[in-house]
Design a protein around this motif. Structure first.
Motif, short mmCIF file in Angstrom:
data_model
loop_
_atom_site.label_atom_id
_atom_site.label_comp_id
_atom_site.label_asym_id
_atom_site.label_seq_id
_atom_site.Cartn_x
_atom_site.Cartn_y
_atom_site.Cartn_z
N TYR A 114 4.73 36.38 41.34
CA TYR A 114 5.33 37.39 42.21
C TYR A 114 5.80 38.63 41.46
CZ TYR A 114 5.21 33.65 45.63
OH TYR A 114 4.77 32.66 46.48
N LEU A 115 5.71 38.64 40.14
CA LEU A 115 6.09 39.85 39.41
C LEU A 115 5.06 40.96 39.65
CD1 LEU A 115 7.32 38.62 35.90
CD2 LEU A 115 8.66 39.81 37.64
N PRO A 116 5.50 42.19 39.88
CA PRO A 116 4.56 43.28 40.10
C PRO A 116 4.09 43.95 38.81
CG PRO A 116 6.78 44.07 40.51
CD PRO A 116 6.90 42.61 40.14
N GLN A 117 4.46 43.44 37.65
CA GLN A 117 4.11 44.09 36.39
C GLN A 117 2.93 43.41 35.70
OE1 GLN A 117 7.37 43.17 36.96
NE2 GLN A 117 8.32 45.15 37.36
N TRP A 118 1.83 43.19 36.42
CA TRP A 118 0.63 42.68 35.78
C TRP A 118 -0.08 43.79 35.01
CZ3 TRP A 118 -2.35 37.87 36.64
CH2 TRP A 118 -1.55 36.85 37.17
N LYS A 119 -0.01 45.00 35.54
CA LYS A 119 -0.59 46.17 34.87
C LYS A 119 0.43 47.31 34.92
CE LYS A 119 -5.48 45.34 35.96
NZ LYS A 119 -6.71 45.95 36.57
N ASN A 120 0.48 48.07 33.84
CA ASN A 120 1.36 49.24 33.77
C ASN A 120 0.52 50.49 33.53
OD1 ASN A 120 3.59 47.59 34.08
ND2 ASN A 120 4.09 47.54 31.91
N LEU A 121 0.97 51.59 34.12
CA LEU A 121 0.27 52.87 33.97
C LEU A 121 1.28 53.97 33.72
CD1 LEU A 121 -2.41 54.47 34.18
CD2 LEU A 121 -1.93 54.76 36.62
N ASN A 122 1.16 54.62 32.57
CA ASN A 122 2.03 55.75 32.22
C ASN A 122 1.26 57.05 32.43
OD1 ASN A 122 4.19 54.09 31.41
ND2 ASN A 122 3.30 53.84 29.37
N LEU A 123 1.84 57.96 33.21
CA LEU A 123 1.21 59.25 33.46
C LEU A 123 1.69 60.25 32.44
CD1 LEU A 123 1.54 59.38 37.36
CD2 LEU A 123 -0.43 58.66 36.01
N GLU A 124 0.74 60.86 31.72
CA GLU A 124 1.11 61.85 30.71
C GLU A 124 1.67 63.12 31.35
OE1 GLU A 124 -2.21 62.57 28.27
OE2 GLU A 124 -2.29 60.54 27.42
N LEU A 125 1.22 63.44 32.59
CA LEU A 125 1.70 64.64 33.25
C LEU A 125 3.12 64.47 33.76
CD1 LEU A 125 -1.51 65.64 35.24
CD2 LEU A 125 -0.72 66.53 33.04
N ASN A 126 3.49 63.23 34.05
CA ASN A 126 4.83 62.97 34.55
C ASN A 126 5.34 61.70 33.87
OD1 ASN A 126 7.21 62.77 35.92
ND2 ASN A 126 6.33 62.58 37.96
N GLU A 127 6.00 61.87 32.76
CA GLU A 127 6.46 60.72 31.98
C GLU A 127 7.66 60.02 32.60
OE1 GLU A 127 7.22 62.12 28.09
OE2 GLU A 127 5.11 62.56 27.61
N LEU A 128 8.21 60.60 33.65
CA LEU A 128 9.36 59.98 34.30
C LEU A 128 8.93 58.91 35.30
CD1 LEU A 128 11.60 63.12 34.96
CD2 LEU A 128 11.66 61.53 33.03
N GLU A 129 7.63 58.76 35.55
CA GLU A 129 7.13 57.77 36.48
C GLU A 129 6.26 56.75 35.75
OE1 GLU A 129 6.85 60.33 40.66
OE2 GLU A 129 5.04 59.58 39.68
N ILE A 130 6.45 55.48 36.10
CA ILE A 130 5.63 54.39 35.56
C ILE A 130 5.10 53.60 36.74
CG2 ILE A 130 5.57 52.32 34.14
CD1 ILE A 130 7.85 53.46 32.50
N TRP A 131 3.77 53.51 36.85
CA TRP A 131 3.15 52.75 37.92
C TRP A 131 2.87 51.33 37.45
CZ3 TRP A 131 1.88 54.58 42.86
CH2 TRP A 131 2.13 55.94 43.07
N THR A 132 3.11 50.38 38.31
CA THR A 132 2.84 48.97 38.01
C THR A 132 2.03 48.36 39.15
OG1 THR A 132 4.87 48.15 39.06
CG2 THR A 132 5.00 48.77 36.73
N MET A 133 1.25 47.35 38.81
CA MET A 133 0.43 46.66 39.81
C MET A 133 0.53 45.16 39.58
SD MET A 133 -3.70 46.84 40.52
CE MET A 133 -3.64 48.57 40.94
#
Length: 217
Positions: free
Chosen positions: A29-48
């Protein structure tokens, strides 16, 4: 092989298996199977994860959205859902069967052969549960590595990286396999009961007394 600490090994095995099962459920149930860091916006981290995608913002916290369709997911995520459910179910069944096979449990104390069969079956279930937890985690990790080093994807496109849930899943599988191995090792051993030790010492003392009486002039 005689093991005086057989109940301790059984307790260690069941506790390791319990830890592995809890971690396996947590990985599902954890949503952190994949992480994505955006270089254009370092304040946001996407997880899947297997169920939802989330965005972590430094000011706004975490916002998640569930996947709309199971069939629209990538193949590794679809199969991972099924395997993780399978792993959690087998782990729970292994805990129930192994619990009734423990020596410290007084239920069925006179039916030692059946208790050994329960421990053996429970240990095998832990092995299968551990393997079915490692397989989907490793599959997602493998696909992530392939996508990360894919030369056909332009360099400006952000790429997914390993999430924390993958490491939790690997630890869960290792604990389940190790716990099942400890339980099955105790089946091949014979426990030394304190009562049998006392009887052996008493017999040895009686034999010594008889020898002393016979050797007296």
């Amino acid at each position: 092989m005689a093991l005086v600490y057989r109940p301790t090994m059984q307790l260690s095995g069941i506790l390791l298996s319990l830890l592995g099962w809890v971690l396996s459920c947590l990985t599902t149930y954890l949503p952190q199977w994949k992480n994505l860091n955006l270089e254009l916006n370092e304040l946001e981290i996407w997880t899947m994860g297997l169920w939802q995608a989330c965005v972590v913002q430094e000011e706004g916290g975490m916002q998640c959205k569930d996947f709309d369709s199971f069939l629209a997911l990538p193949p590794e995520l679809r199969i991972s859902r099924i395997l993780m459910f399978f792993s959690n179910g087998l782990g729970l069944l292994g805990l129930l069967l192994s619990g009734f096979g423990l020596d410290c449990l007084k239920i069925g104390e006179r039916q030692q052969e059946q208790k050994k069969r329960l421990l053996l079956f429970g240990g095998m279930l832990f092995w299968i549960s551990g393997i079915t937890a490692i397989v989907p985690v490793s599959w997602v990790a493998h696909s992530t590595v392939q996508e990360f080093w894919d030369e056909n994807i332009p360099d400006v496109v952000p790429r997914w990286d390993f999430g924390e849930a993958l490491f939790v899943g690997w630890l869960a599988g290792f604990c389940l396999i190790l716990g099942g191995s400890l339980l099955n090792c105790t089946i091949c051993s014979t426990e030394v009961h304190p009562s049998s030790v006392r009887y052996a010492v008493a017999d040895r003392q009686d034999q010594c007394r008889h020898l002393e009486i016979e050797t007296r002039p």
